[in-house]
Design a protein around this motif. Sequence first.
Motif, PDB file in Angstrom:
ATOM      1  N   ASP A   1       1.177  -1.351   0.235  1.00  0.00           N
ATOM      2  CA  ASP A   1      -0.062  -0.182  -0.214  1.00  0.00           C
ATOM      3  C   ASP A   1       0.753   1.138  -0.139  1.00  0.00           C
ATOM      4  O   ASP A   1       1.322   2.119   1.159  1.00  0.00           O
ATOM      5  CB  ASP A   1      -0.450   0.051   1.636  1.00  0.00           C
ATOM      6  N   ILE A   2       1.429   1.695  -0.994  1.00  0.00           N
ATOM      7  CA  ILE A   2       2.322   2.261  -1.034  1.00  0.00           C
ATOM      8  C   ILE A   2       1.521   3.940  -0.862  1.00  0.00           C
ATOM      9  O   ILE A   2       0.817   3.794  -2.537  1.00  0.00           O
ATOM     10  CB  ILE A   2       3.357   2.261  -2.013  1.00  0.00           C
ATOM     11  N   LYS A   3       1.848   5.003  -0.676  1.00  0.00           N
ATOM     12  CA  LYS A   3       1.890   6.166  -0.183  1.00  0.00           C
ATOM     13  C   LYS A   3       2.287   6.572  -0.866  1.00  0.00           C
ATOM     14  O   LYS A   3       4.002   6.889  -0.586  1.00  0.00           O
ATOM     15  CB  LYS A   3       1.500   6.824   1.064  1.00  0.00           C
ATOM     16  N   PRO A   4       2.154   8.538  -2.039  1.00  0.00           N
ATOM     17  CA  PRO A   4       3.527   9.559  -2.099  1.00  0.00           C
ATOM     18  C   PRO A   4       4.112  10.569  -0.800  1.00  0.00           C
ATOM     19  O   PRO A   4       3.373   9.972  -0.280  1.00  0.00           O
ATOM     20  CB  PRO A   4       2.463  10.043  -3.079  1.00  0.00           C
ATOM     21  N   LYS A   5       5.050  10.448  -1.409  1.00  0.00           N
ATOM     22  CA  LYS A   5       5.600  11.354  -0.565  1.00  0.00           C
ATOM     23  C   LYS A   5       5.571  12.583  -0.531  1.00  0.00           C
ATOM     24  O   LYS A   5       5.175  13.971   0.490  1.00  0.00           O
ATOM     25  CB  LYS A   5       6.847  11.166  -0.557  1.00  0.00           C
ATOM     26  N   SER A   6       5.147  12.783  -1.454  1.00  0.00           N
ATOM     27  CA  SER A   6       5.112  14.672  -1.841  1.00  0.00           C
ATOM     28  C   SER A   6       4.172  14.740  -3.726  1.00  0.00           C
ATOM     29  O   SER A   6       4.084  13.285  -4.202  1.00  0.00           O
ATOM     30  CB  SER A   6       6.348  15.799  -1.722  1.00  0.00           C
ATOM     31  N   MET A   7       4.157  15.490  -4.051  1.00  0.00           N
ATOM     32  CA  MET A   7       3.347  16.145  -5.020  1.00  0.00           C
ATOM     33  C   MET A   7       4.028  17.485  -5.977  1.00  0.00           C
ATOM     34  O   MET A   7       3.967  18.152  -4.872  1.00  0.00           O
ATOM     35  CB  MET A   7       2.455  15.792  -5.040  1.00  0.00           C
TER      36      MET A   7
END
Length: 131
Positions: A48-54
């Motif tokens: 369940d990979i979550k992004p660190k930034s956008m």
Amino acid sequence: MVTHKVPDLPTCLEEKHSLGESSTSCEEELNINDMKMSKVSEVMTKADIKPKSMHRAKIWSGDIENLYRFQQAGYRDEVEYKQVKQVNEVECWPETGFVKKLQRRDNTFYYYNRQRECEDKDVPKVKVYVY
């Protein structure tokens, strides 16, 4: 939802014998396939990979085009699409490499053209996630 078509047992065995293959039963094959599917599902839920930034896109590229298509269908990017729909591959146009078809969360499909669909005015709307 993933559905499996279960072949008739006699048909499957006849096909195996006619092809000169080993005589594994259809039930054994289905159990092996179910084990593979459960392992894939297990890995997808654990990953369940979550992004660190956008950040927002500045100029158009092939990657930005594909992100635009995923975001039109309601997903962050290819990673989230694969997690939600539990697929290994996304269908792409062989000529351009752009995404060809995506399934939305409500199970309807978006079909995309071979050519660019993300216009210059839409490029700053595309979110680029960093993992």
